[in-house]
Write a protein that holds these residues in place. Structure first.
Motif, PDB file in Angstrom:
ATOM      1  N   GLY A 252       0.864  -1.081  -0.042  1.00 21.68           N
ATOM      2  CA  GLY A 252       0.135   0.048  -0.098  1.00 21.68           C
ATOM      3  C   GLY A 252       0.855   1.293  -0.034  1.00 21.68           C
ATOM      4  N   PHE A 253       1.968   1.178   0.560  1.00 20.58           N
ATOM      5  CA  PHE A 253       2.936   2.378   0.812  1.00 20.58           C
ATOM      6  C   PHE A 253       3.567   2.621  -0.687  1.00 20.58           C
ATOM      7  N   GLN A 254       3.868   1.258  -1.279  1.00 22.63           N
ATOM      8  CA  GLN A 254       4.211   1.418  -2.842  1.00 22.63           C
ATOM      9  C   GLN A 254       3.287   2.110  -3.717  1.00 22.63           C
ATOM     10  N   VAL A 255       2.200   1.421  -3.478  1.00 18.78           N
ATOM     11  CA  VAL A 255       1.052   2.469  -4.148  1.00 18.78           C
ATOM     12  C   VAL A 255       0.874   3.761  -4.039  1.00 18.78           C
ATOM     13  N   LEU A 256       0.960   4.312  -2.851  1.00 13.03           N
ATOM     14  CA  LEU A 256       0.871   5.469  -2.522  1.00 13.03           C
ATOM     15  C   LEU A 256       1.839   6.373  -3.231  1.00 13.03           C
ATOM     16  N   CYS A 257       3.306   5.796  -3.023  1.00 14.26           N
ATOM     17  CA  CYS A 257       4.433   6.455  -3.947  1.00 14.26           C
ATOM     18  C   CYS A 257       4.217   6.487  -5.363  1.00 14.26           C
ATOM     19  N   GLU A 258       3.680   5.500  -5.890  1.00 16.20           N
ATOM     20  CA  GLU A 258       3.455   5.288  -7.361  1.00 16.20           C
ATOM     21  C   GLU A 258       2.407   6.245  -7.857  1.00 16.20           C
ATOM     22  N   ALA A 259       1.343   6.404  -7.039  1.00 14.15           N
ATOM     23  CA  ALA A 259       0.398   7.429  -7.321  1.00 14.15           C
ATOM     24  C   ALA A 259       0.897   9.062  -7.030  1.00 14.15           C
ATOM     25  N   HIS A 260       1.863   9.213  -6.408  1.00 12.81           N
ATOM     26  CA  HIS A 260       2.196  10.279  -6.021  1.00 12.81           C
ATOM     27  C   HIS A 260       1.510  11.198  -4.754  1.00 12.81           C
ATOM     28  N   LEU A 261       1.044  10.070  -4.099  1.00 14.68           N
ATOM     29  CA  LEU A 261       0.141  10.846  -2.866  1.00 14.68           C
ATOM     30  C   LEU A 261       1.510  11.109  -1.869  1.00 14.68           C
ATOM     31  N   LEU A 262       2.565  10.243  -1.974  1.00 15.59           N
ATOM     32  CA  LEU A 262       3.714  10.416  -0.957  1.00 15.59           C
ATOM     33  C   LEU A 262       4.885  10.651  -2.088  1.00 15.59           C
ATOM     34  N   PRO A 263       5.998  11.128  -1.496  1.00  9.94           N
ATOM     35  CA  PRO A 263       7.213  11.384  -2.328  1.00  9.94           C
ATOM     36  C   PRO A 263       8.202  10.272  -2.201  1.00  9.94           C
ATOM     37  N   GLY A 264       8.989  10.257  -3.314  1.00 11.88           N
ATOM     38  CA  GLY A 264      10.044   9.036  -3.054  1.00 11.88           C
ATOM     39  C   GLY A 264       9.557   7.746  -3.925  1.00 11.88           C
ATOM     40  N   ALA A 265      10.552   6.479  -3.311  1.00  6.43           N
ATOM     41  CA  ALA A 265       9.924   5.278  -4.255  1.00  6.43           C
ATOM     42  C   ALA A 265      10.807   4.121  -3.329  1.00  6.43           C
ATOM     43  N   LEU A 266      10.155   2.940  -3.498  1.00  6.21           N
ATOM     44  CA  LEU A 266      10.696   1.889  -2.767  1.00  6.21           C
ATOM     45  C   LEU A 266      11.278   0.937  -3.605  1.00  6.21           C
ATOM     46  N   ILE A 267      12.556   0.445  -3.484  1.00  6.21           N
ATOM     47  CA  ILE A 267      13.472  -0.397  -4.293  1.00  6.21           C
ATOM     48  C   ILE A 267      13.594  -1.714  -3.456  1.00  6.21           C
ATOM     49  N   ARG A 268      14.322  -2.505  -4.352  1.00  8.55           N
ATOM     50  CA  ARG A 268      14.741  -4.040  -3.760  1.00  8.55           C
ATOM     51  C   ARG A 268      15.584  -3.678  -2.599  1.00  8.55           C
TER      52      ARG A 268
ATOM     53  N   GLU B  21      11.133  -5.592  -1.397  1.00  7.94           N
ATOM     54  CA  GLU B  21      11.366  -4.117  -2.098  1.00  7.94           C
ATOM     55  C   GLU B  21      10.513  -3.101  -1.127  1.00  7.94           C
ATOM     56  N   GLY B  22      11.520  -3.077  -0.058  1.00  8.83           N
ATOM     57  CA  GLY B  22      11.196  -2.086   1.012  1.00  8.83           C
ATOM     58  C   GLY B  22      12.156  -0.872   1.317  1.00  8.83           C
ATOM     59  N   GLY B  23      13.086  -0.616   0.366  1.00  9.57           N
ATOM     60  CA  GLY B  23      14.143   0.205   0.305  1.00  9.57           C
ATOM     61  C   GLY B  23      13.525   1.596   0.138  1.00  9.57           C
ATOM     62  N   TYR B  24      13.487   2.326   0.978  1.00  7.89           N
ATOM     63  CA  TYR B  24      12.958   3.844   0.759  1.00  7.89           C
ATOM     64  C   TYR B  24      14.090   4.720   0.041  1.00  7.89           C
ATOM     65  N   VAL B  25      13.649   5.177  -0.896  1.00  3.59           N
ATOM     66  CA  VAL B  25      14.555   6.261  -1.757  1.00  3.59           C
ATOM     67  C   VAL B  25      14.044   7.282  -2.088  1.00  3.59           C
ATOM     68  N   ALA B  26      14.770   8.591  -2.136  1.00  3.21           N
ATOM     69  CA  ALA B  26      14.286   9.864  -2.549  1.00  3.21           C
ATOM     70  C   ALA B  26      15.586  10.583  -2.772  1.00  3.21           C
ATOM     71  N   ASP B  27      15.569  11.565  -3.373  1.00  2.00           N
ATOM     72  CA  ASP B  27      16.586  12.601  -3.728  1.00  2.00           C
ATOM     73  C   ASP B  27      16.856  13.278  -2.452  1.00  2.00           C
ATOM     74  N   LYS B  28      18.076  14.044  -2.334  1.00  2.00           N
ATOM     75  CA  LYS B  28      18.613  14.609  -1.097  1.00  2.00           C
ATOM     76  C   LYS B  28      17.407  15.610  -0.561  1.00  2.00           C
ATOM     77  N   ARG B  29      16.855  16.396  -1.595  1.00  4.75           N
ATOM     78  CA  ARG B  29      16.388  17.506  -1.307  1.00  4.75           C
ATOM     79  C   ARG B  29      14.867  16.975  -0.853  1.00  4.75           C
ATOM     80  N   THR B  30      14.301  16.146  -1.347  1.00 11.83           N
ATOM     81  CA  THR B  30      13.084  15.489  -0.985  1.00 11.83           C
ATOM     82  C   THR B  30      13.125  14.750   0.645  1.00 11.83           C
ATOM     83  N   LEU B  31      14.311  14.285   0.730  1.00 14.92           N
ATOM     84  CA  LEU B  31      14.577  13.819   2.169  1.00 14.92           C
ATOM     85  C   LEU B  31      14.729  15.000   3.263  1.00 14.92           C
ATOM     86  N   ASP B  32      15.592  15.976   2.840  1.00 13.58           N
ATOM     87  CA  ASP B  32      15.850  16.955   3.884  1.00 13.58           C
ATOM     88  C   ASP B  32      14.501  17.700   4.099  1.00 13.58           C
TER      89      ASP B  32
END
Lengths: 77, 221
Positions: free
Chosen positions: B87-103, B143-154
Motif C-alpha cells: 500500500g505504501f508502494q502504491v501511494l508512492c507510485e500514485a504520487h500521494l507520497l514522495p519517493g519510491a521503494l526499491i529492492r 522491496e522495502g528500501g525507501y529512496v528519494a533525492d536529497k532535497r526531498t529527504l531534507d
C-alpha cells in the motif's frame, strides 16, 4: 504499425542489488573483469502510426518508468 | 467509523487490515479495485501484498485501478489514507507520497519483528503514540528500501514528515532509516512494516500496531 522501443534503467545514484547479484554470479561462472552490471527493462511497443513521440514519452514517463528512480530512452525501431 | 480496505488482485493482508480495524472498534468496509465508489467510508487502508503480481514495479499497475482515482481525489480533500507495505508502494507510485521503494540492499526478503521509533504523532494515524515511542511490529518485504533525492529527504525531515524510523538496525537499506512518511497535511501515511499484524497478542509480537487504527478512530488503544 510501428515498433517503438523503450529502455528503462535505474538512475546511476540508485543502488541496483540485482545488478550486484549478477556481478557475483559472473565471478562464479569463471568470468572475470566485469566490474558492474546495471539491470534494466526493455519494452517493445507496436503502435499505430498516429501515436506520436509526445504520446510515447508520456506513457514512458507515467507508466513504464518511475522518474523518481529511473531514466528511460525511446527509439523507433 | 467506516474504514475502507481495498482489495487489488494479489492483495494479501486485506483481511488482516480489516480485522485490525474491527479490533480497534471500527467498521471495516471492503473496497474492490475495479469499483470506483468509496461507499461513503471515512478512511481508506491500502493493504500489503503483491498487487498485480508486482508486475512492472511494485504498485505501478495498482495506481491505475479505478478505485485509486477516487482515493487520490479524496486524499487531496483530507480523507485519511494508510498504505501498508504494498500500500505504501502504491501511494508512492500514485504520487500521494514522495519517493519510491526499491529492492532491499540485502537482496533478501526480510521477515521479522522490527523495532520502530515513532517520530511524528501529529498524523491521523499516529496520534495515540508518544513522541519517540519505540514499538515492535512485523516487517516482511523484498522491496522495502525507501529512496528519494536529497532535497526531498531534507524536506521530509525538516517538516517532520518522517513518521516512523527503523530502530535497532535498518532491515532494507532505506535512506536515513525511514520506515514511514506522511504527506504535508498528515492525512496520508505510508509505511513498510505491518501494524495490522500486531494488534492481538495471540498472533503478533504484541499489540504495538493497534495504535495506528485506534488513532484514526479516536479511541484508546
Amino acid at each position: 504499425m510501428a515498433r517503438v522501443v523503450v529502455d528503462v534503467v535505474l538512475k546511476p545514484e540508485i543502488l541496483d542489488p540485482q545488478g550486484q547479484a549478477i556481478v557475483g554470479a559472473l565471478g562464479r561462472l569463471g568470468i572475470h573483469g566485469v566490474h558492474d552490471v546495471r539491470q534494466g527493462k526493455h519494452f517493445e511497443l507496436d503502435v499505430d502510426d498516429a501515436v506520436d513521440d509526445a504520446t510515447v514519452a508520456r506513457l514512458a514517463d507515467t507508466l513504464l518508468a518511475n522518474p523518481v528512480i529511473e531514466n528511460f530512452s525511446i527509439r523507433r525501431a | 467509523m467506516r474504514v475502507g480496505v481495498v482489495t487489488f488482485p494479489g492483495s494479501l493482508d486485506d483481511r488482516d487490515a480489516a480485522r485490525a480495524v474491527r479490533v480497534a472498534g471500527g467498521e471495516a468496509v471492503p473496497l474492490w479495485h475495479a469499483d470506483p465508489s468509496l461507499h461513503d467510508v471515512d478512511a481508506v487502508i491500502l493493504p500489503g501484498g503483491f498487487s498485480y503480481g508486482d508486475y512492472l514495479r511494485c504498485g505501478a499497475i495498482a495506481r491505475f485501478a479505478p478505485v485509486m482515482d477516487s482515493i487520490v481525489l479524496a486524499a487531496h480533500d483530507g480523507l485519511p489514507v494508510l498504505g501498508i507495505c504494498n500500500g505504501f508502494q502504491v501511494l508512492c507510485e500514485a504520487h500521494l507520497l514522495p519517493g519510491a521503494l526499491i529492492r532491499n540492499d540485502s537482496r533478501r526478503f526480510v521477515c521479522r519483528d522490527q523495532l520502530l521509533a515513532v517520530e511524528n504523532t501529529g498524523t491521523r494515524w499516529t496520534a495515540h503514540y508518544r513522541q519517540g515511542q519505540e514499538i515492535l511490529i512485523p516487517i516482511k518485504n523484498g522491496e522495502g528500501g525507501y529512496v528519494a533525492d536529497k532535497r526531498t529527504l531534507d524536506e521530509l525531515e525538516a517538516s517532520g514528515r518522517v513518521v516512523v524510523r527503523y530502530a535497532g538496525g535498518n532491515p532494507n537499506g532505506s535512506y536515513r532509516d525511514i520506515a514511514g512518511i506522511s504527506n504535508e497535511a498528515g492525512n496520508v501515511v505510508g509505511l513498510m512494516p505491518h501494524p495490522e499484524h500486531a494488534v492481538e497478542a495471540l498472533t503478533g509480537p504484541g499489540t504495538d500496531g493497534l495504535g495506528f487504527f485506534a488513532s484514526l478512530l479516536g479511541v484508546a488503544a
